[in-house]
Scaffold this active site. Structure first.
Site, PDB file in Angstrom:
ATOM      1  N   ALA A  88       0.910  -1.157   0.105  1.00  0.00           N
ATOM      2  CA  ALA A  88      -0.057  -0.060   0.010  1.00  0.00           C
ATOM      3  C   ALA A  88       0.929   1.154  -0.135  1.00  0.00           C
ATOM      4  O   ALA A  88       0.232   2.374  -0.512  1.00  0.00           O
ATOM      5  CB  ALA A  88      -0.910  -0.034   1.213  1.00  0.00           C
ATOM      6  N   THR A  89       2.105   1.270   0.533  1.00  0.00           N
ATOM      7  CA  THR A  89       3.118   2.324   0.593  1.00  0.00           C
ATOM      8  C   THR A  89       3.236   2.751  -1.062  1.00  0.00           C
ATOM      9  O   THR A  89       3.110   3.804  -1.201  1.00  0.00           O
ATOM     10  CB  THR A  89       4.222   1.991   1.260  1.00  0.00           C
ATOM     11  OG1 THR A  89       3.825   1.723   2.543  1.00  0.00           O
ATOM     12  CG2 THR A  89       5.089   3.243   1.148  1.00  0.00           C
ATOM     13  N   CYS A 110       4.713   0.972  12.161  1.00  0.00           N
ATOM     14  CA  CYS A 110       5.618   1.491  10.961  1.00  0.00           C
ATOM     15  C   CYS A 110       6.249   2.797  11.526  1.00  0.00           C
ATOM     16  O   CYS A 110       7.172   3.239  10.992  1.00  0.00           O
ATOM     17  CB  CYS A 110       4.462   1.975   9.760  1.00  0.00           C
ATOM     18  SG  CYS A 110       3.706   0.685   9.229  1.00  0.00           S
ATOM     19  N   HIS A 151      -1.648  -7.774   3.446  1.00  0.00           N
ATOM     20  CA  HIS A 151      -1.282  -8.549   4.690  1.00  0.00           C
ATOM     21  C   HIS A 151      -2.055  -8.137   5.905  1.00  0.00           C
ATOM     22  O   HIS A 151      -1.760  -8.503   7.109  1.00  0.00           O
ATOM     23  CB  HIS A 151       0.532  -8.350   4.825  1.00  0.00           C
ATOM     24  CG  HIS A 151       0.840  -7.116   5.089  1.00  0.00           C
ATOM     25  ND1 HIS A 151       1.060  -6.516   6.518  1.00  0.00           N
ATOM     26  CD2 HIS A 151       1.033  -5.894   4.524  1.00  0.00           C
ATOM     27  CE1 HIS A 151       1.612  -5.375   6.455  1.00  0.00           C
ATOM     28  NE2 HIS A 151       1.695  -5.098   5.247  1.00  0.00           N
ATOM     29  N   ASN A 188      -4.736   3.989  11.506  1.00  0.00           N
ATOM     30  CA  ASN A 188      -3.980   2.938  11.884  1.00  0.00           C
ATOM     31  C   ASN A 188      -3.517   2.915  13.616  1.00  0.00           C
ATOM     32  O   ASN A 188      -3.272   2.105  14.357  1.00  0.00           O
ATOM     33  CB  ASN A 188      -2.662   2.746  11.243  1.00  0.00           C
ATOM     34  CG  ASN A 188      -1.898   3.801  11.021  1.00  0.00           C
ATOM     35  OD1 ASN A 188      -2.470   4.922  10.575  1.00  0.00           O
ATOM     36  ND2 ASN A 188      -0.749   3.772  11.493  1.00  0.00           N
TER      37      ASN A 188
HETATM   38  N1  PLP Z   1      -1.577   2.638   5.632  1.00  0.00           N
HETATM   39  C1  PLP Z   1      -1.954   2.234   6.940  1.00  0.00           C
HETATM   40  C2  PLP Z   1      -3.095   2.780   7.422  1.00  0.00           C
HETATM   41  C3  PLP Z   1      -1.050   1.129   7.565  1.00  0.00           C
HETATM   42  O1  PLP Z   1      -1.800   0.760   8.654  1.00  0.00           O
HETATM   43  C4  PLP Z   1      -0.170   0.808   6.850  1.00  0.00           C
HETATM   44  C5  PLP Z   1       0.643  -0.327   7.230  1.00  0.00           C
HETATM   45  O2  PLP Z   1       1.060  -0.270   8.680  1.00  0.00           O
HETATM   46  C6  PLP Z   1       0.211   1.078   5.482  1.00  0.00           C
HETATM   47  C7  PLP Z   1      -0.431   2.105   4.827  1.00  0.00           C
HETATM   48  C8  PLP Z   1       1.478   0.662   4.867  1.00  0.00           C
HETATM   49  O3  PLP Z   1       0.782  -0.856   4.277  1.00  0.00           O
HETATM   50  P1  PLP Z   1       2.050  -1.407   3.378  1.00  0.00           P
HETATM   51  O4  PLP Z   1       2.759  -2.237   4.489  1.00  0.00           O
HETATM   52  O5  PLP Z   1       1.099  -2.554   2.532  1.00  0.00           O
HETATM   53  O6  PLP Z   1       2.987  -0.674   2.719  1.00  0.00           O
END
Ligand code: PLP
Length: 375
Positions: free
Chosen positions: A69-70, A318, A197, A146
């Protein structure tokens, strides 16, 4: 062990892991190859995309699969802004994948505006309305936090945006997908980021929903896969198992009452009298509880809990190297409370008994820790 850090990542659902393995060891063909075995794989990937798109009320052609998602959110900030001269709005409660992308634009001279959040941890709608003007080019507001599970009213925010500007609207849907209604058409968003994930799929698989009226340039160019919108051989096993995870997670979440889970958990901690539950019970996904204990360290408590067989997060994984918690600070939570914050997050396969037991252990261990500190 009771694992309560599902906002960081989830255990891969067994059925999804099995599906993934098949595409590594048996049907490992490159989906772009021309022989029959490869086109069968391509067709199966297409069917998977249809299932995932269905959960968003989107068309499969509106999805671009990414590495996470990043990457999806970065694609929006790097390639998805039509009017490069306009201003960009993000909130103070964004995940770093959006926040840092916005800050990078600001560093290059873009007028980036930050929408305030209120004490309940959601975007202040009146303040937001004042930020949007006819020169706004992009708005990105997280759907579900999150950190706290608080849910923004994306439909209203997107509506305000569209009524005052020609801006495109992105929402980070990582913590909302399959947990609350993520119908992209009802929400009125142009872009929506999702990660596999967080719902029992594999790590390293994400997607960006792009409304079919938009034709944005690719972030990653090369062999022209995915209609040229994202080059690189597709993560076949990851994508097909993502669809399996969607089906299994959806099934489980139909019988899991997240509101009840959060209610039981937060209720017990509130009754203990000295814990602060961040964000409201309403306007919440129910899957995340952020709890702040004054005078103790969240990190120390989480280590003690791990020894007792309970795994929790401290703020967001994160940003665990960040010195403070941006979202809680913006909500007006004091530093003494922020340092004592743990984040508990559920998945729909958990039992209410385990959730309730974990709350009891957390209360008793936090009380002991307070006793030690207070002498
Ligand atoms: N956006 C939110 C709200 C998240 O909680 C996270 C992961 O912690 C991400 C984006 C990033 O996702 P990814 O690990 O698939 O890059």
């Amino acid at each position: 062990m009771i694992y309560l850090d599902n906002a960081a990542t989830t255990k891969t659902i067994d059925e999804a892991a099995k599906v993934a393995l098949k595409y590594y060891t048996e049907d490992y063909y490159n989906p772009s190859a021309l022989y029959r075995a490869a086109s069968i794989v391509h067709g199966e990937m297409d069917s998977a995309a249809k299932i995932i798109a269905g959960a968003l009320n989107a068309d499969k052609n509106e999805l671009v699969f990414t590495s996470c998602a990043t990457e999806s959110s970065n694609m929006v900030f790097e390639c998805g802004i039509k009017n490069k001269k306009g201003n960009v709005i993000v909130s103070e409660m964004e995940h770093p994948s959006v926040y840092e992308a916005a800050k990078r634009l600001a560093g290059k001279g873009t007028d980036v505006r930050f929408a305030k959040i209120n004490k309940n941890g959601i975007v202040d709608v009146d303040y937001f309305e004042k930020l949007v003007d006819e020169n706004t080019a992009l708005v990105s507001i997280i759907h579900c936090s999150n950190e706290t599970g608080a849910v923004n009213d994306i439909k209203t925010l997107a509506g305000i945006t569209k009524s005052k500007s020609k801006a495109l609207f992105h929402s980070d849907g990582v913590q909302s997908f399959l947990k609350i209604d993520s119908d992209v058409k009802k929400l009125g968003v142009d872009y929506y980021s999702v990660s596999a994930h967080k719902i029992g799929g594999l790590k390293g698989v994400g997607l960006l929903y792009i409304n079919k009226s938009l034709n944005i340039p690719a972030l990653i160019v090369g062999g022209g896969q995915q209609g040229g919108r994202r080059s690189g051989t597709e993560n076949v096993g990851g994508i097909i198992s993502f669809a399996k995870a969607v089906e299994e997670y959806k099934k489980a979440s139909k019988v899991f009452d997240s509101g009840l889970a959060r209610g039981i958990f937060a209720g017990k901690l509130r009754d203990a009298g000295w814990a602060r539950i961040n964000a409201l019970e309403s306007e919440n996904s129910g899957y995340i509880v952020s709890i702040s204990f004054q005078g103790i360290k969240g990190e120390v408590l989480s280590r003690i809990l791990e020894d007792k067989g309970i795994i929790v997060g401290i703020g967001s994984a994160c940003s665990s190297h960040a010195k403070t918690n941006r979202t809680l600070t913006a909500m007006g939570v004091g530093k003494d409370y922020i340092n004592g914050t743990i984040r508990v997050s559920f998945n729909p396969f958990l039992s209410m008994e385990d959730i309730s037991y974990a709350a009891d252990v957390i209360i008793s261990e936090a009380a002991k820790l307070r006793g030690t500190i207070n002498g």
